[in-house]
Scaffold this motif. Structure first.
Motif, PDB file in Angstrom:
ATOM      1  N   ALA A  54       0.834  -1.204   0.000  1.00  0.00           N
ATOM      2  CA  ALA A  54       0.000   0.000   0.000  1.00  0.00           C
ATOM      3  C   ALA A  54       0.866   1.251   0.000  1.00  0.00           C
ATOM      4  N   ARG A  55       1.955   1.242   0.741  1.00  0.00           N
ATOM      5  CA  ARG A  55       2.880   2.381   0.777  1.00  0.00           C
ATOM      6  C   ARG A  55       3.518   2.609  -0.589  1.00  0.00           C
ATOM      7  N   ARG A  56       3.920   1.522  -1.263  1.00  0.00           N
ATOM      8  CA  ARG A  56       4.504   1.664  -2.614  1.00  0.00           C
ATOM      9  C   ARG A  56       3.485   2.245  -3.589  1.00  0.00           C
ATOM     10  N   LEU A  57       2.233   1.802  -3.493  1.00  0.00           N
ATOM     11  CA  LEU A  57       1.189   2.321  -4.377  1.00  0.00           C
ATOM     12  C   LEU A  57       0.924   3.793  -4.088  1.00  0.00           C
ATOM     13  N   ARG A 116      -2.576  12.639  -4.842  1.00  0.00           N
ATOM     14  CA  ARG A 116      -2.538  12.316  -3.415  1.00  0.00           C
ATOM     15  C   ARG A 116      -3.140  13.415  -2.555  1.00  0.00           C
ATOM     16  N   THR A 117      -3.180  14.638  -3.050  1.00  0.00           N
ATOM     17  CA  THR A 117      -3.690  15.737  -2.236  1.00  0.00           C
ATOM     18  C   THR A 117      -5.111  16.149  -2.588  1.00  0.00           C
ATOM     19  N   GLY A 118      -5.639  15.708  -3.719  1.00  0.00           N
ATOM     20  CA  GLY A 118      -6.928  16.239  -4.161  1.00  0.00           C
ATOM     21  C   GLY A 118      -8.107  15.300  -4.185  1.00  0.00           C
ATOM     22  N   VAL A 119      -7.958  14.054  -3.775  1.00  0.00           N
ATOM     23  CA  VAL A 119      -9.064  13.114  -3.896  1.00  0.00           C
ATOM     24  C   VAL A 119      -9.310  12.362  -2.591  1.00  0.00           C
ATOM     25  N   ILE A 120     -10.472  11.735  -2.537  1.00  0.00           N
ATOM     26  CA  ILE A 120     -10.806  10.825  -1.445  1.00  0.00           C
ATOM     27  C   ILE A 120     -10.627   9.405  -1.989  1.00  0.00           C
ATOM     28  N   VAL A 121      -9.933   8.562  -1.247  1.00  0.00           N
ATOM     29  CA  VAL A 121      -9.674   7.180  -1.659  1.00  0.00           C
ATOM     30  C   VAL A 121     -10.592   6.258  -0.866  1.00  0.00           C
ATOM     31  N   PHE A 122     -11.413   5.487  -1.575  1.00  0.00           N
ATOM     32  CA  PHE A 122     -12.291   4.525  -0.934  1.00  0.00           C
ATOM     33  C   PHE A 122     -11.657   3.149  -1.002  1.00  0.00           C
ATOM     34  N   THR A 123     -11.555   2.479   0.143  1.00  0.00           N
ATOM     35  CA  THR A 123     -10.990   1.133   0.211  1.00  0.00           C
ATOM     36  C   THR A 123     -11.895   0.272   1.074  1.00  0.00           C
ATOM     37  N   ASP A 124     -11.539  -0.997   1.190  1.00  0.00           N
ATOM     38  CA  ASP A 124     -12.255  -1.835   2.143  1.00  0.00           C
ATOM     39  C   ASP A 124     -11.688  -1.560   3.536  1.00  0.00           C
ATOM     40  N   PHE A 125     -12.034  -2.361   4.502  1.00  0.00           N
ATOM     41  CA  PHE A 125     -11.703  -2.070   5.893  1.00  0.00           C
ATOM     42  C   PHE A 125     -10.353  -2.633   6.348  1.00  0.00           C
ATOM     43  N   LEU A 126      -9.472  -2.964   5.428  1.00  0.00           N
ATOM     44  CA  LEU A 126      -8.178  -3.528   5.777  1.00  0.00           C
ATOM     45  C   LEU A 126      -7.305  -2.496   6.497  1.00  0.00           C
ATOM     46  N   ALA A 127      -6.690  -2.894   7.582  1.00  0.00           N
ATOM     47  CA  ALA A 127      -5.904  -1.974   8.421  1.00  0.00           C
ATOM     48  C   ALA A 127      -4.683  -1.414   7.694  1.00  0.00           C
ATOM     49  N   SER A 128      -4.119  -2.157   6.744  1.00  0.00           N
ATOM     50  CA  SER A 128      -2.915  -1.662   6.066  1.00  0.00           C
ATOM     51  C   SER A 128      -3.205  -0.395   5.264  1.00  0.00           C
ATOM     52  N   TYR A 129      -4.422  -0.232   4.752  1.00  0.00           N
ATOM     53  CA  TYR A 129      -4.765   1.002   4.038  1.00  0.00           C
ATOM     54  C   TYR A 129      -4.860   2.172   5.009  1.00  0.00           C
ATOM     55  N   ARG A 130      -5.462   1.944   6.168  1.00  0.00           N
ATOM     56  CA  ARG A 130      -5.564   2.996   7.179  1.00  0.00           C
ATOM     57  C   ARG A 130      -4.189   3.460   7.641  1.00  0.00           C
ATOM     58  N   VAL A 189      -1.480   3.665   5.857  1.00  0.00           N
ATOM     59  CA  VAL A 189      -0.705   4.335   4.817  1.00  0.00           C
ATOM     60  C   VAL A 189      -1.388   5.594   4.284  1.00  0.00           C
ATOM     61  N   ILE A 190      -2.676   5.505   3.983  1.00  0.00           N
ATOM     62  CA  ILE A 190      -3.396   6.632   3.387  1.00  0.00           C
ATOM     63  C   ILE A 190      -3.763   7.619   4.496  1.00  0.00           C
ATOM     64  N   PRO A 191      -3.442   8.892   4.327  1.00  0.00           N
ATOM     65  CA  PRO A 191      -3.761   9.880   5.360  1.00  0.00           C
ATOM     66  C   PRO A 191      -5.271   9.925   5.642  1.00  0.00           C
ATOM     67  N   ALA A 192      -5.628  10.097   6.882  1.00  0.00           N
ATOM     68  CA  ALA A 192      -7.035  10.063   7.313  1.00  0.00           C
ATOM     69  C   ALA A 192      -7.943  11.028   6.537  1.00  0.00           C
ATOM     70  N   PRO A 193      -7.510  12.257   6.237  1.00  0.00           N
ATOM     71  CA  PRO A 193      -8.414  13.148   5.481  1.00  0.00           C
ATOM     72  C   PRO A 193      -8.712  12.657   4.064  1.00  0.00           C
ATOM     73  N   ARG A 194      -7.869  11.783   3.541  1.00  0.00           N
ATOM     74  CA  ARG A 194      -8.037  11.274   2.165  1.00  0.00           C
ATOM     75  C   ARG A 194      -8.629   9.870   2.101  1.00  0.00           C
TER      76      ARG A 194
END
Length: 102
Positions: free
Chosen positions: A11-14, A23-37, A39-44
């Motif tokens: 997730a960090r490499r992606l 990375r600064t202008g969108v909201i990223v929707f993922t499933d509930f996997l902890a590894s995404y939380r 890596v991806i900043p909370a506001p995004r």
């Protein structure tokens, strides 16, 4: 595109491979996997289940990939044992698919 498992390292490499503006202008929707939380900043980041429809486009892409490329279907005889060939076929399909979209 980044190939790997669903770990925080992948997730960090992606996330780092994305253009800075993305990375600064969108909201990223993922499933509930902890590894995404992690890596991806909370506001995004927004975690969403399949029932919400926010991840439907990527689920549809996965189905299209498995339908059009036999090597990505389960229990197939057309899958190469060479990871480099497998990755090359994936890159080729994504580029061809992206060019065919309006």
């Amino acid at each position: 595109m980044v190939v790997g498992d669903r770990s925080a390292g992948t997730a960090r490499r992606l996330w780092s491979a994305l253009p800075r503006g993305y990375r600064t202008g969108v909201i990223v929707f993922t499933d509930f996997l902890a590894s995404y939380r992690a890596v991806i900043p909370a506001p995004r980041h927004r975690a969403a289940g399949k029932g919400t429809g926010y991840t439907a486009h990527i689920e549809r892409f996965g189905l299209t990939l498995r339908s059009r490329c036999a090597r990505f279907a389960r229990k197939t005889r057309t899958c190469s044992k060479c990871p480099r060939n497998h990755l090359g076929a994936l890159w080729y399909f994504i580029r061809l698919y992206s060019q065919s979209r309006p």
